[in-house]
Design a protein around this motif. Structure first.
Motif, PDB file in Angstrom:
ATOM      1  N   PRO A 114     -89.492  17.609 -70.121  1.00 27.28           N
ATOM      2  CA  PRO A 114     -90.092  17.682 -68.780  1.00 27.28           C
ATOM      3  C   PRO A 114     -89.038  17.767 -67.680  1.00 27.28           C
ATOM      4  O   PRO A 114     -88.053  17.027 -67.684  1.00 27.28           O
ATOM      5  CB  PRO A 114     -90.883  16.368 -68.682  1.00 27.28           C
ATOM      6  N   GLY A 115     -89.256  18.692 -66.747  1.00 25.50           N
ATOM      7  CA  GLY A 115     -88.385  18.825 -65.591  1.00 25.50           C
ATOM      8  C   GLY A 115     -87.051  19.491 -65.860  1.00 25.50           C
ATOM      9  O   GLY A 115     -86.199  19.533 -64.976  1.00 25.50           O
TER      10      GLY A 115
ATOM     11  N   TYR B 220     -83.995  29.888 -68.234  1.00 21.82           N
ATOM     12  CA  TYR B 220     -85.336  29.313 -68.353  1.00 21.82           C
ATOM     13  C   TYR B 220     -85.499  28.254 -67.261  1.00 21.82           C
ATOM     14  O   TYR B 220     -84.986  27.145 -67.380  1.00 21.82           O
ATOM     15  CB  TYR B 220     -85.523  28.635 -69.712  1.00 21.82           C
ATOM     16  N   PRO B 221     -86.206  28.540 -66.177  1.00 26.95           N
ATOM     17  CA  PRO B 221     -86.363  27.529 -65.130  1.00 26.95           C
ATOM     18  C   PRO B 221     -87.326  26.408 -65.485  1.00 26.95           C
ATOM     19  O   PRO B 221     -87.244  25.316 -64.903  1.00 26.95           O
ATOM     20  CB  PRO B 221     -86.887  28.334 -63.932  1.00 26.95           C
ATOM     21  N   ARG B 222     -88.233  26.662 -66.434  1.00 27.81           N
ATOM     22  CA  ARG B 222     -89.219  25.649 -66.805  1.00 27.81           C
ATOM     23  C   ARG B 222     -88.993  25.187 -68.241  1.00 27.81           C
ATOM     24  O   ARG B 222     -88.382  25.911 -69.043  1.00 27.81           O
ATOM     25  CB  ARG B 222     -90.638  26.221 -66.673  1.00 27.81           C
ATOM     26  N   PRO B 223     -89.488  23.996 -68.580  1.00 28.94           N
ATOM     27  CA  PRO B 223     -89.335  23.524 -69.955  1.00 28.94           C
ATOM     28  C   PRO B 223     -90.039  24.466 -70.929  1.00 28.94           C
ATOM     29  O   PRO B 223     -91.258  24.638 -70.866  1.00 28.94           O
ATOM     30  CB  PRO B 223     -90.018  22.148 -69.944  1.00 28.94           C
ATOM     31  N   LEU B 224     -89.270  25.087 -71.809  1.00 34.77           N
ATOM     32  CA  LEU B 224     -89.846  26.028 -72.752  1.00 34.77           C
ATOM     33  C   LEU B 224     -88.939  26.090 -73.979  1.00 34.77           C
ATOM     34  O   LEU B 224     -87.771  26.464 -73.875  1.00 34.77           O
ATOM     35  CB  LEU B 224     -89.992  27.406 -72.107  1.00 34.77           C
ATOM     36  N   ALA B 225     -89.453  25.691 -75.114  1.00 36.59           N
ATOM     37  CA  ALA B 225     -88.660  25.708 -76.346  1.00 36.59           C
ATOM     38  C   ALA B 225     -88.314  27.138 -76.734  1.00 36.59           C
ATOM     39  O   ALA B 225     -89.126  28.060 -76.569  1.00 36.59           O
ATOM     40  CB  ALA B 225     -89.425  25.020 -77.472  1.00 36.59           C
ATOM     41  N   HIS B 226     -87.092  27.326 -77.242  1.00 38.30           N
ATOM     42  CA  HIS B 226     -86.670  28.659 -77.663  1.00 38.30           C
ATOM     43  C   HIS B 226     -85.589  28.532 -78.723  1.00 38.30           C
ATOM     44  O   HIS B 226     -84.915  27.504 -78.834  1.00 38.30           O
ATOM     45  CB  HIS B 226     -86.173  29.485 -76.476  1.00 38.30           C
TER      46      HIS B 226
ATOM     47  N   GLY C 198     -88.984  17.973 -60.928  1.00 36.29           N
ATOM     48  CA  GLY C 198     -89.375  18.627 -62.169  1.00 36.29           C
ATOM     49  C   GLY C 198     -90.124  19.929 -61.932  1.00 36.29           C
ATOM     50  O   GLY C 198     -89.694  20.784 -61.159  1.00 36.29           O
ATOM     51  N   ASP C 199     -91.277  20.080 -62.599  1.00 37.71           N
ATOM     52  CA  ASP C 199     -92.044  21.317 -62.502  1.00 37.71           C
ATOM     53  C   ASP C 199     -92.596  21.556 -61.101  1.00 37.71           C
ATOM     54  O   ASP C 199     -93.030  22.670 -60.790  1.00 37.71           O
ATOM     55  CB  ASP C 199     -93.210  21.305 -63.498  1.00 37.71           C
ATOM     56  N   ALA C 200     -92.601  20.512 -60.242  1.00 36.70           N
ATOM     57  CA  ALA C 200     -93.085  20.665 -58.877  1.00 36.70           C
ATOM     58  C   ALA C 200     -91.994  21.165 -57.927  1.00 36.70           C
ATOM     59  O   ALA C 200     -92.263  21.384 -56.743  1.00 36.70           O
ATOM     60  CB  ALA C 200     -93.639  19.335 -58.361  1.00 36.70           C
ATOM     61  N   HIS C 201     -90.774  21.340 -58.416  1.00 33.82           N
ATOM     62  CA  HIS C 201     -89.712  21.892 -57.579  1.00 33.82           C
ATOM     63  C   HIS C 201     -90.157  23.271 -57.066  1.00 33.82           C
ATOM     64  O   HIS C 201     -90.649  24.086 -57.839  1.00 33.82           O
ATOM     65  CB  HIS C 201     -88.423  22.024 -58.395  1.00 33.82           C
TER      66      HIS C 201
END
Length: 288
Positions: free
Chosen positions: A41-42, A78-84, A106-109
């Motif tokens: 997260p974030g 990747y600006p957001r949490p994303l598995a890769h 976090g994601d609200a930035h």
């Protein structure tokens, strides 16, 4: 007198001074086989591939293409949490530096919400990257005093250069949102003024004047580019600041004065309306 869009404007500093992004180097050197990067997260990722080739894989349901081949030196952001996963053949010797990016709120930035989920950018397309990358790889390859701190700051410089490129290029239109608005020279003046001076009385007339446009043309252009009305954007920006300051312990009364509201009750009502009926006090008690 110069026309508004001929004047110099710093579109990023007021935003990033208020809501920071902190980079942290965690890998330097080759990657071989399969390397998994987990979502937290974030947290985002900024990878730099200096040479070699790789395949990037994403899980089903991620919203991204399942397999992407990167065949030239590139930034992978990747600006957001994303598995890769990165798949590198041992013989290719792909050389990397990688950093995590921790976004305030976090994601609200505001930038996280405005950016596409993945940006892959060949290094050759961005002027001025070579100097930054030479310093970055030089710091990553040798242990010296302050190495990690300097490498982290250089990753932040790299991110700024990437954002500048995104705002200035015209080949690939940005998605509707904040960055798209900042890419418009006229709208950017109004947006940057709000970011820098959130407590001023930002009526539609004042915002349109900042942009050098009529009220009707400004309102239409703003909605088309940013995806919301100017009044709603001002309210959302102020609430984002309020959430950050409430977490830091500032009172709603103090914030109301700083953000241009007549009293704490006005800000409290807006907060409750925009948070599904949850008051600022309840929101803070739940951990924000």
């Amino acid at each position: 007198m110069p026309v508004p869009d001929a004047l110099p404007l710093d579109r990023l500093s007021p935003l990033l001074e208020r809501f920071r992004v902190r980079a942290s180097l965690f890998h330097a050197g080759p990657l071989c086989g399969v390397t998994h990067f987990d979502a937290q997260p974030g947290r985002g990722f900024l990878h730099v591939m200096r040479n070699g080739e790789m395949a990037v894989r994403h899980a089903a349901g991620s919203g991204l293409v399942a397999r992407l081949v990167v065949s030239e030196p590139s930034l992978v952001f990747y600006p957001r949490p994303l598995a890769h996963d990165f798949h590198n053949a041992p013989t290719e010797g792909a050389d990397f530096v990688c950093a995590t990016l921790d976004f305030d709120q976090g994601d609200a930035h505001p930038l996280v919400r405005a950016l596409p989920p993945l940006v892959v950018l060949p290094l050759a397309r961005v002027d001025g990257l070579n100097e930054t990358l030479t310093l970055l790889f030089g710091e990553a390859e040798r242990v010296r005093c302050g190495q990690r701190l300097l490498a982290d700051r250089l990753f932040e410089v790299l991110l700024l250069q990437l954002l500048r490129w995104m705002l200035d290029q015209r080949d690939n239109p940005l998605p509707v949102g904040l960055l798209n608005g900042l890419a418009d020279a006229r709208l950017a003046r109004a947006l940057t003024a709000v970011h820098a001076r959130p407590g001023e009385a930002w009526t539609l007339e004042r915002l349109a004047a900042e942009a050098g446009m009529s009220r009707s043309r400004f309102a239409e252009a703003f909605r088309n580019a940013v995806g919301t009305t100017p009044a709603d954007y001002v309210a959302d920006w102020r609430l984002a600041i309020a959430r950050a300051e409430l977490r830091a312990g500032k009172s709603l009364k103090t914030l109301a004065a700083e953000l241009g509201y007549a009293n704490a009750s006005t800000l409290s009502r807006l907060f409750t309306q925009r948070h599904g009926g949850l008051s600022a006090r309840a929101w803070r008690q739940q951990g924000g």
